[in-house]
Design a protein around this motif. Structure first.
Motif, PDB file in Angstrom:
ATOM      1  N   GLY A  41     102.937  86.726  -2.254  1.00 46.27           N
ATOM      2  CA  GLY A  41     101.677  87.585  -2.247  1.00 46.27           C
ATOM      3  C   GLY A  41     101.382  85.570  -2.483  1.00 46.27           C
ATOM      4  N   ASP A  42     100.469  86.524  -4.257  1.00 45.88           N
ATOM      5  CA  ASP A  42      99.987  85.869  -4.620  1.00 45.88           C
ATOM      6  C   ASP A  42     100.371  84.492  -5.780  1.00 45.88           C
ATOM      7  OD1 ASP A  42      97.587  86.913  -3.735  1.00 45.88           O
ATOM      8  OD2 ASP A  42      96.561  87.488  -5.189  1.00 45.88           O
ATOM      9  N   PHE A  43     102.065  84.914  -6.131  1.00 45.59           N
ATOM     10  CA  PHE A  43     102.881  83.819  -6.671  1.00 45.59           C
ATOM     11  C   PHE A  43     102.252  82.694  -5.946  1.00 45.59           C
ATOM     12  CE2 PHE A  43     103.861  87.015 -10.118  1.00 45.59           C
ATOM     13  CZ  PHE A  43     103.475  85.896 -11.379  1.00 45.59           C
ATOM     14  N   GLY A  44     102.418  83.133  -4.335  1.00 42.64           N
ATOM     15  CA  GLY A  44     102.501  81.650  -3.414  1.00 42.64           C
ATOM     16  C   GLY A  44     101.388  80.955  -3.168  1.00 42.64           C
ATOM     17  N   SER A  45     100.804  81.561  -4.527  1.00 43.11           N
ATOM     18  CA  SER A  45      98.839  81.366  -3.957  1.00 43.11           C
ATOM     19  C   SER A  45      99.077  79.793  -4.691  1.00 43.11           C
ATOM     20  CB  SER A  45      98.159  81.872  -4.439  1.00 43.11           C
ATOM     21  OG  SER A  45      96.721  81.227  -3.947  1.00 43.11           O
ATOM     22  N   VAL A  46      98.485  79.222  -3.695  1.00 41.38           N
ATOM     23  CA  VAL A  46      98.029  77.397  -4.297  1.00 41.38           C
ATOM     24  C   VAL A  46      96.719  77.051  -4.278  1.00 41.38           C
ATOM     25  CG1 VAL A  46     100.308  76.812  -4.861  1.00 41.38           C
ATOM     26  CG2 VAL A  46      99.243  76.484  -2.255  1.00 41.38           C
ATOM     27  N   THR A  47      96.380  76.176  -5.015  1.00 46.33           N
ATOM     28  CA  THR A  47      94.626  75.599  -4.738  1.00 46.33           C
ATOM     29  C   THR A  47      95.513  73.515  -4.959  1.00 46.33           C
ATOM     30  OG1 THR A  47      93.157  75.025  -6.002  1.00 46.33           O
ATOM     31  CG2 THR A  47      94.913  75.273  -7.355  1.00 46.33           C
ATOM     32  N   VAL A  48      94.361  74.132  -3.999  1.00 46.70           N
ATOM     33  CA  VAL A  48      94.682  72.005  -4.062  1.00 46.70           C
ATOM     34  C   VAL A  48      93.207  71.399  -4.599  1.00 46.70           C
ATOM     35  CG1 VAL A  48      94.539  70.079  -2.036  1.00 46.70           C
ATOM     36  CG2 VAL A  48      96.293  72.756  -2.117  1.00 46.70           C
ATOM     37  N   SER A  49      93.358  70.361  -5.590  1.00 48.97           N
ATOM     38  CA  SER A  49      92.243  68.779  -5.354  1.00 48.97           C
ATOM     39  C   SER A  49      92.192  67.805  -5.411  1.00 48.97           C
ATOM     40  CB  SER A  49      91.802  69.546  -6.959  1.00 48.97           C
ATOM     41  OG  SER A  49      93.173  68.838  -8.350  1.00 48.97           O
TER      42      SER A  49
ATOM     43  N   VAL B 245      92.743  58.773  -2.452  1.00 48.62           N
ATOM     44  CA  VAL B 245      92.294  59.866  -3.281  1.00 48.62           C
ATOM     45  C   VAL B 245      93.183  60.574  -3.067  1.00 48.62           C
ATOM     46  CG1 VAL B 245      90.474  61.965  -2.374  1.00 48.62           C
ATOM     47  CG2 VAL B 245      90.122  59.911  -1.625  1.00 48.62           C
ATOM     48  N   THR B 246      93.741  60.984  -4.466  1.00 46.20           N
ATOM     49  CA  THR B 246      94.508  61.889  -4.777  1.00 46.20           C
ATOM     50  C   THR B 246      94.522  63.579  -4.601  1.00 46.20           C
ATOM     51  OG1 THR B 246      94.899  60.015  -6.685  1.00 46.20           O
ATOM     52  CG2 THR B 246      96.361  62.374  -6.802  1.00 46.20           C
ATOM     53  N   LEU B 247      95.052  63.769  -4.017  1.00 53.11           N
ATOM     54  CA  LEU B 247      95.340  65.709  -3.741  1.00 53.11           C
ATOM     55  C   LEU B 247      96.395  65.953  -4.449  1.00 53.11           C
ATOM     56  CD1 LEU B 247      94.771  66.034   0.202  1.00 53.11           C
ATOM     57  CD2 LEU B 247      93.133  65.776  -2.208  1.00 53.11           C
ATOM     58  N   GLN B 248      96.181  67.270  -5.601  1.00 47.85           N
ATOM     59  CA  GLN B 248      97.144  67.508  -6.548  1.00 47.85           C
ATOM     60  C   GLN B 248      96.924  69.558  -6.381  1.00 47.85           C
ATOM     61  OE1 GLN B 248      98.699  66.802  -9.042  1.00 47.85           O
ATOM     62  NE2 GLN B 248      99.728  67.729  -8.838  1.00 47.85           N
ATOM     63  N   ILE B 249      98.659  69.630  -5.762  1.00 51.37           N
ATOM     64  CA  ILE B 249      98.809  71.107  -5.110  1.00 51.37           C
ATOM     65  C   ILE B 249      98.962  71.543  -6.501  1.00 51.37           C
ATOM     66  CG2 ILE B 249      99.849  72.498  -3.296  1.00 51.37           C
ATOM     67  CD1 ILE B 249     100.430  70.324  -1.794  1.00 51.37           C
TER      68      ILE B 249
ATOM     69  N   GLY C  61     103.015  79.157  -0.784  1.00 53.16           N
ATOM     70  CA  GLY C  61     104.390  78.628  -0.785  1.00 53.16           C
ATOM     71  C   GLY C  61     104.075  77.617   0.199  1.00 53.16           C
ATOM     72  N   THR C  62     102.823  76.811  -0.352  1.00 57.02           N
ATOM     73  CA  THR C  62     102.678  75.269   0.172  1.00 57.02           C
ATOM     74  C   THR C  62     103.994  74.712  -1.470  1.00 57.02           C
ATOM     75  OG1 THR C  62     101.834  75.390   1.803  1.00 57.02           O
ATOM     76  CG2 THR C  62     101.988  73.435   0.568  1.00 57.02           C
ATOM     77  N   ALA C  63     104.767  73.960  -1.013  1.00 57.81           N
ATOM     78  CA  ALA C  63     105.675  72.863  -2.016  1.00 57.81           C
ATOM     79  C   ALA C  63     103.822  72.763  -3.128  1.00 57.81           C
ATOM     80  CB  ALA C  63     106.443  72.275  -1.478  1.00 57.81           C
ATOM     81  N   GLN C  64     104.573  72.450  -4.115  1.00 54.83           N
ATOM     82  CA  GLN C  64     103.450  71.596  -4.741  1.00 54.83           C
ATOM     83  C   GLN C  64     103.580  70.265  -5.142  1.00 54.83           C
ATOM     84  OE1 GLN C  64     103.448  74.628  -8.853  1.00 54.83           O
ATOM     85  NE2 GLN C  64     104.373  75.967  -8.288  1.00 54.83           N
ATOM     86  N   GLY C  65     103.314  69.520  -5.504  1.00 55.66           N
ATOM     87  CA  GLY C  65     102.680  68.057  -5.548  1.00 55.66           C
ATOM     88  C   GLY C  65     101.807  67.595  -5.573  1.00 55.66           C
ATOM     89  N   THR C  66     101.981  65.969  -5.642  1.00 61.65           N
ATOM     90  CA  THR C  66     100.818  65.352  -5.310  1.00 61.65           C
ATOM     91  C   THR C  66     100.772  64.113  -4.636  1.00 61.65           C
ATOM     92  OG1 THR C  66     100.696  65.246  -7.351  1.00 61.65           O
ATOM     93  CG2 THR C  66      99.962  63.555  -6.482  1.00 61.65           C
ATOM     94  N   HIS C  67     100.292  64.155  -3.644  1.00 63.12           N
ATOM     95  CA  HIS C  67      99.989  63.104  -2.575  1.00 63.12           C
ATOM     96  C   HIS C  67      98.314  62.124  -2.326  1.00 63.12           C
ATOM     97  CE1 HIS C  67     103.136  65.935  -0.152  1.00 63.12           C
ATOM     98  NE2 HIS C  67     101.895  67.125  -0.966  1.00 63.12           N
ATOM     99  N   THR C  68      97.857  61.169  -1.269  1.00 61.90           N
ATOM    100  CA  THR C  68      97.035  60.687  -1.595  1.00 61.90           C
ATOM    101  C   THR C  68      96.939  59.853  -0.219  1.00 61.90           C
ATOM    102  OG1 THR C  68      99.678  58.439  -1.430  1.00 61.90           O
ATOM    103  CG2 THR C  68      98.412  58.751  -3.692  1.00 61.90           C
ATOM    104  N   VAL C  69      95.704  60.410   0.095  1.00 58.99           N
ATOM    105  CA  VAL C  69      94.917  60.192   1.097  1.00 58.99           C
ATOM    106  C   VAL C  69      94.041  59.021   1.504  1.00 58.99           C
ATOM    107  CG1 VAL C  69      93.972  61.176   3.004  1.00 58.99           C
ATOM    108  CG2 VAL C  69      95.772  62.451   1.277  1.00 58.99           C
TER     109      VAL C  69
END
Length: 611
Positions: free
Chosen positions: A120-128, A409-413, A142-150
């Motif tokens: 449910g919504d506790f697994g909801s994440v946003t990506v900036s 570009v940095t993506l923050q989950i 449910g996607t793992a939280q973290g930081t990625h570079t593209v």
């Protein structure tokens, strides 16, 4: 007068008695005596009979209202049915209230599920993204939280080709022949351009290509320069690259002029198709043939076995003569061209043989955009993608590429707190509806003092206790977030809940995993509430369902009693109606009987004679 008295009277005044003498009726022998004693006695008897008859009939000869009399008797007898009916009404009201509570519990259970569901919504994440003009992203629950570079080096493009040559309209006749289309690594497919296949116009050609399911979409584009055919690949990237080859489309072309409406050199030329006779074609303003457009219209109206079209490209405009027959029957011969100062001003080749056309595609396909893959680097790993929507670079994350950049570009989950906060407020609102309904049903009205519909129902009292106990439960540890109160959900004296938004937001932002564990942990408050609700809503053993089933069974029994009672009452009504109909008939005959009695009494008591 009682029924028994009337019955006795009627028995004594039966039809058989009316023929008897009064003396016989009174148990005496007949006599003609007129003594004072007898006279006095007879007068008394007459008065007594009249009194009895008047008492029985109220108004002489009117009888009685049988229906009203029977209804009055039955009204008292029907009183027990009113009690049974009221019992059924009360039980139905209780079942309605119980069903409403059951529905409120189910609604509350839905809001609990939103908080306890692992997906449910506790697994909801946003990506900036630090640069949405280059790349933005969305992520699955449910996607793992973290930081990625593209880093986006190049975008994927979609292959597009078009005919450089433009034609007067979408229905203008095209140079005949064929060409091949190949999409990516697929096999090349030959496309005919001729009248037999209905592909000798741009509209017909576009329809034909679209019906072949080649992986391209063909459309006719028209602007102020004319109409052309556009081919757009249905697959982006290199896999959708369009290749046009073996273009044999051709026609007998005139020389190039500045435009379709430019003034042509005047004169004439002879046009012969196959073995037909040559026809002179004027080129002058008088015949309206001093422009390419006018000349094409004139030739098409002559029915010479050729179709004339104006073709425009970057070199200018020219007249295309397309034979309507193949082989030798379609050979075009141009002679005696007197146009221009020295002749030959139209620039036609002397002979055009469709069986051996000149080289060079008549449709002149041009590549507008080549199909290429996107090139990017994700967390230092080089990736190629046929699409600008990349869904397999980061698990659970979809990248949308929209630009290029030499810098990463940095993506923050991160957790998406908004829907969780909404779910908690829905939980509180639904609970308040439920507990408010229970309070209203089991408590007396504070204004009227009237008891609630379910006052005294011990089952509902037990359900209330179980629900309050579940919401007041606690777990151990969990970084201090051990109950609902610890995240800002406070219980009031009447059992309703309130939310301290400041406390809740602080817990979500700074201790998110513990808030989640409060609802989803094995020994959590959420688990306790869920287990309680599962027990209460069991369709067979759930407390309210059992209570309603018991009421329903009792209602069925009461309805059976009511039915039996109504049957008995109907039988009584039938019996009473028959009896009182008999009484009424007899009473209606009493005036005649009274007259007979008076006659007999008068005979026994003649008036005294005077001397």
């Amino acid at each position: 007068m009682s029924t028994s008295s009337i019955g006795s009277l009627l028995s004594s005044l039966s039809t058989s008695a009316t023929n008897e003498t009064l003396a016989q009726l009174l148990g005496e022998t007949s006599t003609t005596s007129s003594s004072n004693t007898n006279s006095s006695t007879n007068a008394a008897i007459l008065d007594a009979v009249n009194a009895i008859l008047n008492s029985a009939t109220n108004t002489s000869g009117s009888g009685i209202d049988v229906t009203a009399t029977v209804d009055a008797i039955l009204e008292a007898d029907a009183a027990p049915e009113e009690t049974l009916d009221q019992d059924v009404t009360n039980l139905n009201s209780q079942n309605t209230a119980l069903q409403t509570l059951q529905n409120d519990i189910l609604d509350f259970q839905t809001t609990v599920d939103a908080l306890t569901n692992y997906t449910g919504d506790f697994g909801s994440v946003t990506v900036s993204s630090t640069n949405n003009n280059v790349v933005s992203a969305t992520a699955d629950n449910g996607t793992a939280q973290g930081t990625h570079t593209v880093t986006v080096n190049s975008l994927a493009t979609t292959s597009t080709d078009y005919t450089a040559a433009t034609f007067a309209s979408s229905t203008a006749i095209l140079p005949t022949g064929s060409f091949q289309i190949q999409v990516g690594s697929g096999a090349a497919v030959t496309i005919p351009v001729d009248s037999g296949d209905g592909t000798n116009t741009l509209s017909g050609l576009a329809s034909y290509i679209n019906n072949q399911d080649l992986g391209v979409t063909a459309t006719v584009i028209t602007d102020n320069t004319g109409s052309r055919l556009a081919l757009v690949s249905q697959t982006s990237g290199a896999a959708g690259q369009i290749t046009i080859s073996n273009d044999t489309t051709s026609a007998d072309y005139s020389g190039d002029f500045s435009s379709a409406s430019a003034t042509l050199p005047t004169g004439s030329f002879d046009l012969q198709v196959g073995s037909n006779a040559a026809v002179t074609i004027p080129v002058d303003s008088g015949d309206g043939t001093n422009t390419l457009t006018g000349l094409a219209n004139y030739i098409n109206n002559q029915n010479l076995g050729v179709s004339a079209s104006v073709v425009t490209d970057s070199n200018g405009a020219r007249l295309a003569l397309i034979p309507q027959s193949s082989g030798s029957a379609g050979v075009i011969t141009i002679s005696n061209d007197t146009t221009g100062t020295d002749g030959g001003g139209m620039g036609f080749a002397a002979t055009y043989d469709p069986s051996n056309p000149p080289s060079g595609g008549g449709l002149e396909f041009t590549v507008a955009t080549a199909g290429s893959d996107a090139s990017l680097t994700v967390d230092g790993i080089a990736i190629d993608s046929s699409s600008n929507t990349v869904s397999d670079a980061i698990p659970g994350v979809t990248l949308d590429l929209s630009g290029t950049s030499s810098t990463p570009v940095t993506l923050q989950i991160s957790p998406n707190l908004s829907p969780i906060s909404t779910d908690i407020n829905n939980f509180v609102s639904s609970w308040n509806t439920l507990i408010g309904a229970i309070n209203s049903d089991i408590q007396s009205n504070s204004t009227t003092g009237a008891a609630g519909t379910l006052t005294g129902d011990t089952t509902v009292d037990l359900v209330q206790q179980q629900l309050l106990g579940a919401l007041s439960s606690a777990m151990s540890g969990n970084n201090g977030l051990v109950n609902l109160q610890s995240i800002g959900i406070e219980m009031q004296d009447d059992g309703t809940l309130t939310v301290d938004s400041t406390t809740l937001n602080d817990a979500l932002q700074n201790n998110f995993s513990s808030v989640q564990n409060l609802f989803q942990g094995t020994t959590s408050v959420g688990t306790t509430i869920t287990n309680t609700l599962t027990t209460l809503t069991d369709p067979t053993t759930g407390a309210l369902n059992v209570d309603m089933n018991g009421n329903t069974s009792e209602i069925s029994d009461l309805n059976s009693q009511i039915s039996d009672f109504q049957t008995q009452l109907q039988d009584t009504q039938t019996q009473l109606t028959a009896e009182y109909d008999t009484i009424n008939t007899t009473l209606e005959q009493l005036p005649e009987t009274l007259a007979q009695i008076n006659s007999q009494l008068n005979a026994l008591n003649p008036p005294n004679s005077t001397t």
